[in-house]
Scaffold this active site. Sequence first.
Site, PDB file in Angstrom:
ATOM      1  CG  ASN A 157       0.631   0.431  -4.583  1.00  0.00           C
ATOM      2  OD1 ASN A 157       0.708   0.216  -3.373  1.00  0.00           O
ATOM      3  ND2 ASN A 157       1.349  -0.234  -5.488  1.00  0.00           N
ATOM      4  NE  ARG A 158      -7.275   3.328  -1.606  1.00  0.00           N
ATOM      5  CZ  ARG A 158      -7.290   2.189  -0.897  1.00  0.00           C
ATOM      6  NH1 ARG A 158      -6.759   1.091  -1.415  1.00  0.00           N
ATOM      7  NH2 ARG A 158      -7.812   2.141   0.298  1.00  0.00           N
TER       8      ARG A 158
END
Length: 213
Positions: free
Chosen positions: A191-192
Site C-alpha cells: 500500500n505504498r
Amino acid sequence: MNDDLLTRRLSYERGMLDEGTVSADPFAQFDAWLSEALAMPGIVEPNAMSLATVGDEGRPSSRIVLLRQWDGRGFVFYTNYESRKGGELAHRPAAALLFWWGALERQIRIEGRVERVDNAESDAYFATRPRGHRLSAWASPQSRVVSGKDALEAAMAEAEARFAGDVPRPPHWGGYRVVPDRFEFWQGRPNRVHDRVAYERVADGWTIARLAP
C-alpha cells in the site's frame, strides 16, 4: 509503447525495516544489505550505483558507476578525473549515491562530501584491472566529443603499441571516495507505506529516524 508497464501496480511485500532494530552503525547496516544483494540470484552487478553530481550552474547530472571499495571512511569508485563527473566534482566536491535492488525491493541513498583517494590506493586498484581496461584509460578522452568509433579504435591501437609491457596508471585517472554524512535505507511495503530509515552524522555518531514514505 507498452502502457501496461507504465500503469501496473506492484505490491512490495518481501520485507520490513524498523528504526528500532536497525544497526546503530549505518556502515554495518549497509554491509548487511549489500551481502544479501550479492547473494541474491538475478541481481546483476549489485555494486552498481547511481552517482549524482552538480555542475557550475547548479544543473544536476547522474550516471551509473561501480562501487569498487568501501570501509568506514566511505565509498570508492574510479574514473577519469577529466570526465564530466570529474570536472563537476572539482568545482563542487559533494555527491549522492543510490543503490537499487529490485529483487529485494530495497534502495539505499548515501550523501556526502567527495575526496580523491591517494595515489597508492589508485595505483593498487589500477594494477588489478584487465590489460584492455588499463589501455582504455589511456585511450579514451572520457566525456569529450570524438570524430567517431574509428578514432577510439586508433587510440586503443596507439596505447597498445606504446605500452608493450606493463600499463601504468594515467595521471588523469584514479579514485574518488564519497564520505557520507547521510544514509537512507528504503524497504518497499504494501500500500505504498514504505519503510524509510535515515541516519544523519552528528559529532558523536549517528542519529536514526523514520521518514514518512
